[in-house]
Design an enzyme around this catalytic site. Sequence first.
Site, PDB file in Angstrom:
ATOM      1  N   LEU A 228       6.084  14.112  -8.141  1.00 12.56           N
ATOM      2  CA  LEU A 228       5.391  15.144  -7.367  1.00 12.56           C
ATOM      3  C   LEU A 228       4.321  14.537  -6.458  1.00 12.56           C
ATOM      4  CD1 LEU A 228       5.174  17.723 -10.279  1.00 12.56           C
ATOM      5  CD2 LEU A 228       6.707  17.789  -8.303  1.00 12.56           C
TER       6      LEU A 228
ATOM      7  N   LYS B 241      -1.926   1.850 -12.081  1.00 15.89           N
ATOM      8  CA  LYS B 241      -1.161   2.069 -10.842  1.00 15.89           C
ATOM      9  C   LYS B 241      -2.091   2.229  -9.644  1.00 15.89           C
ATOM     10  CE  LYS B 241       2.011   2.789  -7.841  1.00 15.89           C
ATOM     11  NZ  LYS B 241       2.749   4.033  -7.671  1.00 15.89           N
TER      12      LYS B 241
END
Length: 289
Positions: A65, A168
């Site tokens: 998403l 990340k």
Amino acid sequence: MSKCTAVVGLGSMGGAMAAALLRAGRQVRGFDPSPAARSAAREAGVETVDSVDRLAGTPYVVLSLPSARVVESTLPALLSRAGTLAVVDTTTSEPDTSAACAALAAERGVSFVDAPVSGGRTGAEAGRLTAFVGGTADALTAARPVLDVLTGGQYRHFGGPGAGNVVKLLNNVLAAVNLVAVGEALAVARAHGVDPAAAAAGISGASGGSRASAAMYPDWVLSGTYDSGFALGLMARDAALAVETAERRGEHPRLLAAAGERWQEALAELGPAADFSEIARTVAPTLTS
């Protein structure tokens, strides 16, 4: 154990992951609000639905998403019926959102891992992504069947819920720093009459080398293609989120923040839809003119 898997978000990355799961023998259904994305997924053999609610209760769920807010608003609908074993969120999201989602899922007996990925559409299509995983040990065990397909085992568990997104974001902001720094350095090389491609190759074999010098500039900037497939707006967002994540814990990374400002300037000049490699147009215009 059921191989039924839902993929929510069928854009460039989600669509490729859905196709990889299908090729691995899993039964895949997907949803995306974009009719074009649903159509492309159907052409790849993925069954699509017109509402995310219709995927509730699927044993395995993969999220791909655009933001933490969308993850937060989507998860309750997916958990509205019993039957889900594990949710693997590959979105580059916010650590606190991932922790809250993991807690919400746990209340319903569902495992949730934040597993943002690197490797682009090519890696997604091949099932060779790298995943940065956060979650409990039990959640990781529950999610492993899906993670193995998406990454071929190339994932690392960094800690509890949210840890995957911390790492990340740090990965992405370091890439953002390198893209700015390598562009500036190669512009200096050109100013001295040195071929930027030769300079990039030389640096890449030495201590100053990085993926930006070894691949990103040669493949996307010096070639003039600017076709990495990753949007400048997303990289600018991730760089800003990395700095915000640091500041929430009392850290003030000045170099990361300075690079983030350069990405915001590029965003204002080039727009969010530009390829992220086009940062070179603003930090090293002599390379792109």
